[in-house]
Design a protein around this motif. Sequence first.
Motif, short mmCIF file in Angstrom:
data_model
loop_
_atom_site.label_atom_id
_atom_site.label_comp_id
_atom_site.label_asym_id
_atom_site.label_seq_id
_atom_site.Cartn_x
_atom_site.Cartn_y
_atom_site.Cartn_z
N UNK A 1 -14.36 9.09 16.25
CA UNK A 1 -13.66 8.75 15.03
C UNK A 1 -13.50 7.24 14.97
N UNK A 2 -13.13 6.74 13.82
CA UNK A 2 -12.91 5.31 13.65
C UNK A 2 -11.43 5.08 13.37
N UNK A 3 -10.82 4.18 14.14
CA UNK A 3 -9.45 3.75 13.89
C UNK A 3 -9.52 2.36 13.29
N UNK A 4 -8.77 2.13 12.23
CA UNK A 4 -8.69 0.81 11.61
C UNK A 4 -7.37 0.15 12.00
N UNK A 5 -7.45 -1.11 12.33
CA UNK A 5 -6.27 -1.90 12.66
C UNK A 5 -6.19 -3.05 11.68
N UNK A 6 -5.06 -3.16 10.98
CA UNK A 6 -4.87 -4.29 10.08
C UNK A 6 -3.91 -5.28 10.73
N UNK A 7 -3.62 -6.36 10.04
CA UNK A 7 -2.77 -7.41 10.60
C UNK A 7 -1.41 -6.87 11.02
N UNK A 8 -0.86 -5.95 10.26
CA UNK A 8 0.44 -5.37 10.58
C UNK A 8 0.39 -4.57 11.89
N UNK A 9 -0.77 -3.94 12.16
CA UNK A 9 -0.92 -3.12 13.37
C UNK A 9 -1.00 -3.96 14.64
N UNK B 1 -8.83 -6.02 7.95
CA UNK B 1 -8.65 -5.15 9.08
C UNK B 1 -9.89 -5.09 9.93
N UNK B 2 -9.74 -4.47 11.07
CA UNK B 2 -10.83 -4.31 12.03
C UNK B 2 -10.97 -2.84 12.38
N UNK B 3 -12.19 -2.34 12.36
CA UNK B 3 -12.46 -0.94 12.73
C UNK B 3 -12.94 -0.86 14.16
N UNK B 4 -12.49 0.19 14.87
CA UNK B 4 -12.91 0.45 16.24
C UNK B 4 -13.37 1.89 16.34
N UNK B 5 -14.51 2.08 16.97
CA UNK B 5 -15.04 3.41 17.22
C UNK B 5 -14.41 3.96 18.49
N UNK B 6 -13.81 5.13 18.40
CA UNK B 6 -13.21 5.80 19.54
C UNK B 6 -14.02 7.05 19.82
N UNK B 7 -14.51 7.19 21.04
CA UNK B 7 -15.26 8.39 21.40
C UNK B 7 -14.70 8.97 22.70
N UNK B 8 -14.81 10.26 22.83
CA UNK B 8 -14.43 10.93 24.08
C UNK B 8 -15.29 12.17 24.25
#
Length: 103
Positions: A72-80, A1-8
């Motif tokens: 927060x960190x959102x993780x995206x895997x192959x299914x996502x 999977x891949x992690x992405x940092x989301x900020x607002x």
Amino acid sequence: GQDYLVTMKLKIDKPGVEKGESMQCEITNDRSNDCPWLSRKMYALEGSNRGQNRRLNAGTIGKYGEWFTFATVWSFDAEDISDDIFGYLFYLERFEAGTTVSL
């Protein structure tokens, strides 16, 4: 999977409440209160849509009338990110009635 940092950066105002006053969300991790959530929904061509959320509460929320940063960190895997997913929706929800939210 891949992690992405989301900020607002956001500010929550409420009529009749002084700037800098604490929000109830600062002292709770209760899911049933008026603490906001950042949510994501993944729409699938077949099968079930999926969703996740992150709560803005103790340790992640600021004070009324003051700008604060939520991360927060959102993780995206192959299914996502498969061809079966045709859309994503990111949204803020569950704000206390009568509040104004600025982003």
